[in-house]
Design a protein around this motif. Structure first.
Motif, PDB file in Angstrom:
ATOM      1  N   ILE A 216      94.609  24.952 -33.597  1.00  0.00           N
ATOM      2  CA  ILE A 216      94.800  23.509 -33.809  1.00  0.00           C
ATOM      3  C   ILE A 216      94.705  23.136 -35.281  1.00  0.00           C
ATOM      4  CG2 ILE A 216      93.985  22.892 -31.503  1.00  0.00           C
ATOM      5  CD1 ILE A 216      91.341  22.023 -32.775  1.00  0.00           C
ATOM      6  N   PHE A 217      94.158  24.038 -36.112  1.00  0.00           N
ATOM      7  CA  PHE A 217      94.083  23.731 -37.541  1.00  0.00           C
ATOM      8  C   PHE A 217      95.214  24.394 -38.316  1.00  0.00           C
ATOM      9  CE2 PHE A 217      90.241  21.502 -37.192  1.00  0.00           C
ATOM     10  CZ  PHE A 217      89.414  22.168 -36.312  1.00  0.00           C
ATOM     11  N   ALA A 218      96.103  25.041 -37.623  1.00  0.00           N
ATOM     12  CA  ALA A 218      97.207  25.728 -38.294  1.00  0.00           C
ATOM     13  C   ALA A 218      98.495  24.948 -38.057  1.00  0.00           C
ATOM     14  CB  ALA A 218      97.345  27.153 -37.740  1.00  0.00           C
ATOM     15  N   PRO A 219      99.458  25.086 -38.943  1.00  0.00           N
ATOM     16  CA  PRO A 219     100.728  24.386 -38.729  1.00  0.00           C
ATOM     17  C   PRO A 219     101.488  24.990 -37.550  1.00  0.00           C
ATOM     18  CG  PRO A 219     100.852  25.795 -40.673  1.00  0.00           C
ATOM     19  CD  PRO A 219      99.436  25.849 -40.195  1.00  0.00           C
ATOM     20  N   GLY A 220     102.427  24.219 -37.031  1.00  0.00           N
ATOM     21  CA  GLY A 220     103.284  24.732 -35.963  1.00  0.00           C
ATOM     22  C   GLY A 220     102.691  24.572 -34.572  1.00  0.00           C
ATOM     23  N   LEU A 221     101.677  23.706 -34.447  1.00  0.00           N
ATOM     24  CA  LEU A 221     101.043  23.506 -33.142  1.00  0.00           C
ATOM     25  C   LEU A 221     102.048  22.930 -32.148  1.00  0.00           C
ATOM     26  CD1 LEU A 221      98.021  23.690 -32.196  1.00  0.00           C
ATOM     27  CD2 LEU A 221      97.932  21.232 -32.483  1.00  0.00           C
ATOM     28  N   LEU A 271     103.465  14.904 -30.296  1.00  0.00           N
ATOM     29  CA  LEU A 271     103.382  15.985 -31.283  1.00  0.00           C
ATOM     30  C   LEU A 271     104.707  16.732 -31.372  1.00  0.00           C
ATOM     31  CD1 LEU A 271     101.047  17.066 -33.032  1.00  0.00           C
ATOM     32  CD2 LEU A 271     100.700  18.838 -31.310  1.00  0.00           C
TER      33      LEU A 271
END
Lengths: 664, 385
Positions: A216-221, A271
């Motif tokens: 959840i803290f990385a891009p591309g979620l 999202l």
């Protein structure tokens, strides 16, 4: 920050064999546990025959859709409980008590579904590549695009795994299988809730350290690829299963579950629709877009060819029609979320149907079943999510009818309880032991089979936890890592070739002068850029481990460079590796002719290479006993030289020295 | 659930997703202000009476330790280069050289991977044989990190942490001379206020000379050490450069004295100048070469004081020892790492690609480069892995 690599190939034969062996041993322990429990109960039941409680009566009518009892339904005979089983047969974990209500179907679906999932995940963890492959090829990459603090945390948590790959990997197998069995065996009552809480606890551990917070803290979620982490659904299920039974007695829980999932689906739709995240384009300037790249990478996972083709075909479709795929996904997620939020059973049913289709399609075409490739740990998020919303729907629409046990006759009240006849009490310590055995046996006899099986499942979890915890408490890595890199050391018994050289202080030293001490001897190139500094570091660490025996141990090295063999080079190396201050360290050099003789005698090679290459040499350590005999030859090639492999080599050196010290 | 509750929940879900998108998105703010200019490459050439030396990088990826710095030598009067890289040390970290007079040269191998000090190698026969030595510290990543006094006596080394060490002949024992902090604190450097030492050299009278980057505009950070004190010994800038910060890129001895390559910066604009002196006091400045934004990729001096520069955008310029004007050369061939001055006023471009060094020659008056030599180097890929 040390990485989570150990420097060994994932299919290392030594590690795979050791892992298999550990699992088999623990499987035998598990089998013995269940056998002992079964035998003990069998004996106890025969020793203490129990009067069974009468069956509970059933009320007229049934509450199929959560309506109050008494409203008869058409077409169904009165008195048939929703679960299809005659009421009253279900037993709680606390004894032969009467049950006030059967297990709600929604709860049962969650319990059995997640029980099976945990067992399946545990079996997946038993794949031979897991001990080495999971931290290096799954966990570390999943954290790689997260912020530094997440990577640090994941690294810290993963260090015990890289240091003790066999024990920790095996632990995960049994913890997950144990939790699964626990959920399956313990249907209701305190045991069941405890099992559910264990599921939550372990799920959180996996979510943080194994999934890097689900990315959840990385891009591309994206929901399509399992956001916010599959195991979070396991945790949610565990929390629901840990609720008191009466929470499942009304449709309110179902409504809340669906509402929560509705919020989740709507959020995921927003999202997915968010501009600038790359999901609206199948290709960008001729390159695959975000979603297309993700799907293509899944199609390249080792798997049956037909599956890879299907996924690859969908990747091509997405590349060509990325906008449409994303639009469909956004609309579907939003519509399903709205249906769940409505709270209307009919709409919820439509939402459940649509969600099942969407989840199945995603599971097949995008998540690629989740568990293939040799390092798959679970079937990803679609199945757990589906279990939750179907369970929520069942909780909304199918609440079990209340059933009451008959009021016991006062005279028979005590006879209702599992009260076998008590033997006369003995006195003294022996008597107390006998009392204990008696009461234990009585308890065993009165405890339901399910509770005992749940206790066995807890024992399975402990089969995993205890050895892993003991190993993790050891700050040094398992020496098997060193053996996996360098091979098993050779045990010999030959006189060590003698030598007389100059040490780093300029003093003359001979091997004969070291008699009476155990000597750890190696050969180091002082200007080497990779292996030798690592070996020097390992020797320094071994010296600190052996500090208590410093007077009986001599760590020594001979220069292994035809060109850079001056005292200045030796001293520079010692300073670099922190060896200068060690009292029992010698780094020796001499003339080129002297060194070449010693290299030859010890099977060492050192050759200058042209064009800026460092000297070519091998890496070996000799363990020489107090009488001057070589007793072990250890290949000290450190491989990539990770923190785990360095620690492991240091342990191997230390163990070798201690063995000789102990043997006199 | 009421309509209002549904709407509230939907809004909450949207906010949650926005928050998640915000957490998950990676944004980087462009930093305002200029990053400090990168130092020139270690690739360079050195001309002596006995010939020329060249240091270039060959091989593959530095990240995979498959790059190997090489040393080449071309005897005086010859047009052929030969590989003379000293053996026994991995050269992945780079090489720095300093002439010791005649056919002698000292080379320092910058440490790489787990090596933390600097092996040295000295030749007295133009690279045919080498004697090892050790500098027990990390050499700075600049082409003038090593210097030898005229006659090959004292040595000076600029270390990675900003300290300058010196050694007596034989290079067996190194002692600290000064540091960037000590220099910055010296009264002589008040006008410059240096924050970085960028080059080390010796004056014709064998006094240590340092080049620095000044933080105060209008000063040239060249310092010489004599009688136990540092004094500012660089040229005075003309008025039109008084507002610029000056960094000494190169500092060297030539046959006629000392020479320095200066970069005068203002905003994104850079002017290159060559400064020369024969007595350490009176300097002459060349005309400035206006580069605009690009940086100097590599540079070098010849024995007579001529200089060459390779620019990031692929352009090349030379300036002769007596001239004040820069000459733009025809664009050098691709992969040119360094230039050298050849016989009869020719210029050579040394192109390094993979395991091959190609020598291209530009003869006087010509506008096209001609391939003169191709040298295959036996790079040992993977040997440092």
């Amino acid at each position: 920050m040390p990485g989570m690599q150990s420097g060994i190939g994932v299919s290392n034969a030594l590690i795979a064999e050791a892992f298999r062996s550990a699992l088999w041993q623990q499987l035998i322990i598990v089998a013995v546990i269940f056998l002992v429990l079964w035998l003990a109960r069998l004996i106890a039941v025969r020793s203490w025959p129990i009067k069974r409680a009468p069956k509970a009566s059933r009320p007229a009518g049934k509450a199929r859709t959560g309506r109050p009892a008494g409203k008869a339904q058409t077409g169904r005979p009165a008195g048939k409980a929703q679960t299809g089983r005659p009421a009253g047969k279900a037993r709680t974990g606390g004894g032969a008590q009467t049950v006030t209500q059967p297990e709600p179907p929604g709860r049962r679906l969650l319990r059995i579904g997640f029980g099976i999932l945990w067992i399946f995940d545990g079996i997946l963890q038993a794949q031979s590549a897991m001990p080495i492959g999971l931290p290096a090829q799954v966990i570390e990459p999943s954290a790689s695009s997260s912020p530094a603090w997440v990577r640090h945390l994941v690294n810290w948590g993963g260090t015990p795994w890289t240091y003790h790959p066999i024990q920790v990997a095996a632990a995960v197998v049994w913890i997950q299988i144990g939790i699964g069995l626990w959920l399956l065996f313990a249907r209701q009552g305190p045991w069941a809730r405890l099992g559910a809480l264990a599921s939550v606890g372990w799920g959180l551990v996996v979510w943080v350290f194994g999934e890097a917070f689900g990315g959840i803290f990385a891009p591309g979620l994206t929901w399509l690829f399992g956001a916010p982490g599959a195991v979070l659904f396991y945790c949610a299920a565990g929390i629901l299963l840990a609720l008191p039974e009466h929470a499942w007695g009304t449709p309110r829980l179902g409504r809340l579950m669906l509402a929560g999932l509705g919020v989740f689906f709507v959020g995921m739709a927003v999202l997915q629709a968010w501009p600038g995240r790359g999901f609206w384009q199948g290709t960008v300037h001729g390159h695959p877009g975000t979603l297309t790249s993700m799907i293509r990478s899944m199609s390249q996972t080792p798997q049956p060819h037909f599956l890879a083709r299907i996924v690859a075909a969908f990747a091509d479709f997405t590349a060509a029609h990325g906008f449409a795929v994303n639009l469909f996904t956004v609309i579907a997620l939003a519509a399903i979320g709205a249906a769940f939020l409505s709270g209307q059973p009919r709409l919820a049913r439509l939402g459940v149907g649509a969600a099942l289709v969407l989840c199945l399609a995603d599971w097949l075409l995008i998540e690629d079943l989740g568990f293939l490739g040799g390092l798959g740990t679970d079937p990803n998020s679609m199945i757990p999510m589906a279990l939750l919303f179907v369970s929520g729907y069942l909780a909304l629409t199918r609440v079990p009818a209340h059933q009451t046990a008959p009021a016991p006759e006062p005279a028979k009240a005590k006879a209702q309880s599992a009260a076998p006849q008590t033997a006369p009490r003995a006195t003294g310590p022996r008597g107390r032991v006998a009392d204990l055995l008696q009461s234990g046996s009585r308890s065993l006899a009165t405890t339901s089979g399910r509770s005992l099986a749940a206790a066995g499942a807890l024992a399975v979890v402990l089969v995993g936890v205890v050895p892993s915890a003991a190993a993790s408490a050891n700050p040094n890595a398992d020496p098997i890592i060193a053996r996996a890199i360098g091979g098993t050391s050779n045990v010999v018994n030959t006189p060590a070739p003698g030598f007389s050289l100059i040490d780093q202080r300029g003093s003359q030293v001979s091997l004969a002068s070291l008699r009476g001490k155990v000597v750890l001897l190696t050969f180091l190139d002082p200007v080497c850029t990779s292996d030798c500094p690592l070996i020097g570091h390992e020797f320094a660490a071994a010296a600190r481990q052996l500090a208590a025996n410093a007077g009986q141990i001599q760590l020594a090295a001979v220069v292994l460079s035809p060109t850079y063999r001056s005292l200045a080079a030796v001293q520079a190396f010692d300073r670099q590796e922190g060896l200068s201050g060690l009292p029992n360290w010698l780094y020796m050099t001499g003339s080129l002719a002297q060194l070449q003789n010693i290299w030859r005698a010890y099977g060492m090679t050192a050759q200058d290479l042209p064009a800026g290459a460092m000297a070519l040499h091998n890496d070996v350590a000799y363990v020489i006993d107090r009488a001057g005999y070589v007793r072990r030859v250890i290949n000290t090639d450190p491989g990539p030289g990770t923190a785990a492999s360095q620690s492991s080599f240091e342990v191997e050196l230390t163990d070798a020295a201690r063995q000789l010290l102990g043997s006199g | 659930m009421t309509r209002r509750a549904c709407a509230a929940v939907a809004i909450a879900a949207a906010l949650l997703a926005v928050t998640a998108a915000g957490c998950a998105s990676v944004t980087s703010q462009a930093r305002s202000g200029l990053a400090p200019p990168p130092p020139p490459s270690l690739a360079t050439t050195l001309e002596t009476a006995d010939g020329a030396w060249a240091v270039t990088e060959l091989g593959g990826s530095a990240a995979r330790h498959n790059n190997f710095w090489q040393l080449f030598q071309r005897p005086a009067g010859s047009t052929t280069w030969r590989l003379v890289t000293p053996p026994g040390v991995a050269s992945n970290g780079g090489m720095v050289m300093a002439g010791l007079g005649g056919p002698s040269l000292i080379v320092g191998f910058r440490p790489s991977q787990l090596l933390k000090f600097t092996p040295l190698a000295t030749t007295r026969d133009s690279g045919s044989t080498w004697s090892p030595g050790v500098l027990p510290a990390d050499l700075a990543n600049v082409p003038d990190a090593l210097a030898a006094a005229p006659g090959g006596g004292r040595l000076a080394a600029l270390l990675a942490g900003g300290r300058i060490d010196q050694a007596r002949p034989g290079a067996t024992t190194w002692t600290p001379l000064t540091s960037v902090h000590a220099l910055a604190a010296a009264p002589a450097s008040r006008r410059c206020s240096p924050d970085m030492v960028t080059a080390v050299s010796f004056s014709p009278s064998s006094d240590p000379v340092l080049g620095a980057a000044c933080t105060r505009p209008g000063a040239v950070g060249i310092f010489s050490y004599a009688a136990g004190a540092w004094r500012m010994a660089g040229p005075v800038l003309p008025a039109f450069l008084a507002s610029r910060q000056v960094q000494v890129l190169r500092l060297t001895n030539t046959m006629s004295g000392e020479a320095a390559l200066l970069a005068a910066r203002s905003g994104r604009s850079v002017e290159l100048l060559v400064a020369r002196t024969s007595d350490g006091t009176h300097w002459t400045l060349s005309r400035p070469l206006n580069l605009g934004a690009p940086a100097v990729r590599a540079s070098g001096f010849a024995a007579a004081g001529s200089a060459w520069v390779l620019i990031d955008n692929g352009q090349a310029y030379t300036i002769s020892g007596q001239s004040a004007a820069w000459r733009r050369l025809p664009r050098p061939p691709a992969a040119t790492a360094a230039l050298a001055f050849g016989p009869a006023a020719s210029v050579e471009a040394l192109a390094a690609r993979g395991s091959t060094l190609t020598d291209w020659e530009l003869t006087r008056g010509s506008r096209a480069w001609r391939q003169a030599q191709v040298l295959l180097v036996p790079v040992k890929y993977g040997s440092s892995g």
